[in-house]
Design an enzyme around this catalytic site. Structure first.
Site, PDB file in Angstrom:
ATOM      1  N   GLU A  79       0.827  -1.207   0.000  1.00 52.72           N
ATOM      2  CA  GLU A  79       0.000   0.000   0.000  1.00 52.72           C
ATOM      3  C   GLU A  79       0.863   1.259   0.000  1.00 52.72           C
ATOM      4  O   GLU A  79       1.808   1.383   0.776  1.00 52.72           O
ATOM      5  CB  GLU A  79      -0.932   0.017   1.220  1.00 52.72           C
ATOM      6  CG  GLU A  79      -1.910  -1.151   1.274  1.00 52.72           C
ATOM      7  CD  GLU A  79      -2.915  -1.155   0.119  1.00 52.72           C
ATOM      8  OE1 GLU A  79      -3.046  -0.134  -0.577  1.00 52.72           O
ATOM      9  OE2 GLU A  79      -3.569  -2.198  -0.074  1.00 52.72           O
ATOM     10  N   CYS A 142      -8.275  -1.699   7.789  1.00 52.24           N
ATOM     11  CA  CYS A 142      -6.859  -1.725   7.400  1.00 52.24           C
ATOM     12  C   CYS A 142      -6.341  -0.323   7.091  1.00 52.24           C
ATOM     13  O   CYS A 142      -5.273   0.075   7.571  1.00 52.24           O
ATOM     14  CB  CYS A 142      -6.642  -2.636   6.198  1.00 52.24           C
ATOM     15  SG  CYS A 142      -6.850  -4.381   6.621  1.00 52.24           S
ATOM     16  N   HIS A 166      -1.386  -5.677   1.973  1.00 55.28           N
ATOM     17  CA  HIS A 166      -2.565  -6.529   1.874  1.00 55.28           C
ATOM     18  C   HIS A 166      -2.166  -7.850   1.226  1.00 55.28           C
ATOM     19  O   HIS A 166      -1.498  -7.857   0.192  1.00 55.28           O
ATOM     20  CB  HIS A 166      -3.655  -5.855   1.029  1.00 55.28           C
ATOM     21  CG  HIS A 166      -4.657  -5.107   1.833  1.00 55.28           C
ATOM     22  ND1 HIS A 166      -4.868  -3.751   1.700  1.00 55.28           N
ATOM     23  CD2 HIS A 166      -5.529  -5.539   2.793  1.00 55.28           C
ATOM     24  CE1 HIS A 166      -5.828  -3.380   2.547  1.00 55.28           C
ATOM     25  NE2 HIS A 166      -6.241  -4.442   3.224  1.00 55.28           N
TER      26      HIS A 166
END
Ligand code: PCA
Length: 197
Positions: A79, A142, A166
């Site tokens: 991310e 998240c 992830h």
């Protein structure tokens, strides 16, 4: 290097979460020269920040690597950014939903990961697993965890680096089995060591 690795408890209709399974295994295999602490985080918007921060204060890690499962993705995603929004019609584990609430009223719109995400992605690819850079961690727990972590690091003036990965859901022992995911994250951590500040 001191590493805090986190994974999440199960949520929705699942009874396991591969992110925590991987975090636990990483703590056991102890990459060379890396002191690893693992913490399981609640899938609860208004508790995840405190649980995470309690671990940061206790272990004083150099790096926080947060893992979560992305049920609709098929590859490991590094991310890039966490945004200042909680939005989900899917309940968290305390039954709460959110409709576009800022995480921190005094916080910036977003934080970038402070991990070398491209090098980590390349390391994962070299382990024979598909990987990508993702430009959205979503607006569920998240994203919230990643935002809170980077916000609190900034507020505390710490040099701790932090970011979120992830992982896809697992399917047996194949391409995205737990062992393969663990190997990919292990190799990404080796990359983190090389990019120590
Ligand atoms: N995945 C969810 C929250 C917990 C997890 O493992 C998410 O992507 O927000």
């Amino acid at each position: 290097m001191k590493l805090l690795i986190t994974g999440f408890e199960p949520f929705g209709s699942e009874n396991a979460n591969p992110s925590w399974e991987v975090a636990k295994r990483i703590a056991l295999v102890h990459p060379d020269g890396v002191e690893v602490y693992a913490r399981r985080l609640p899938v609860v918007f208004n508790r995840v920040g405190d649980v995470l921060w309690e671990a940061v204060e206790r272990f004083a890690p150099d790096v926080v690597l947060m893992l979560g499962v992305a049920t609709k993705r098929s590859v490991i995603s590094y991310e890039r950014v966490a945004i200042n929004i909680d939005e989900s019609s899917k309940m968290d584990n305390e039954g709460k939903t959110y409709a576009g609430t800022p995480i921190r009223r005094d916080g910036p719109a977003a934080y970038f990961s402070t991990l070398p995400i491209k090098e980590m992605r390349d390391a994962t690819l070299s382990a024979g697993l598909a990987a990508e850079i993702s430009n959205s961690a979503g607006t569920y727990v998240c994203n919230h965890a990643m935002y809170e972590c980077l916000y609190r690091i900034e507020q505390s003036g710490l040099a701790t680096r932090a970011g979120f990965v992830h992982v896809p859901p697992v399917n047996g022992n194949g391409e995205t089995g737990i062992d393969k995911l663990t190997e990919a994250i292990y190799i990404a951590i080796e990359t983190l060591k090389k990019h120590e500040v």
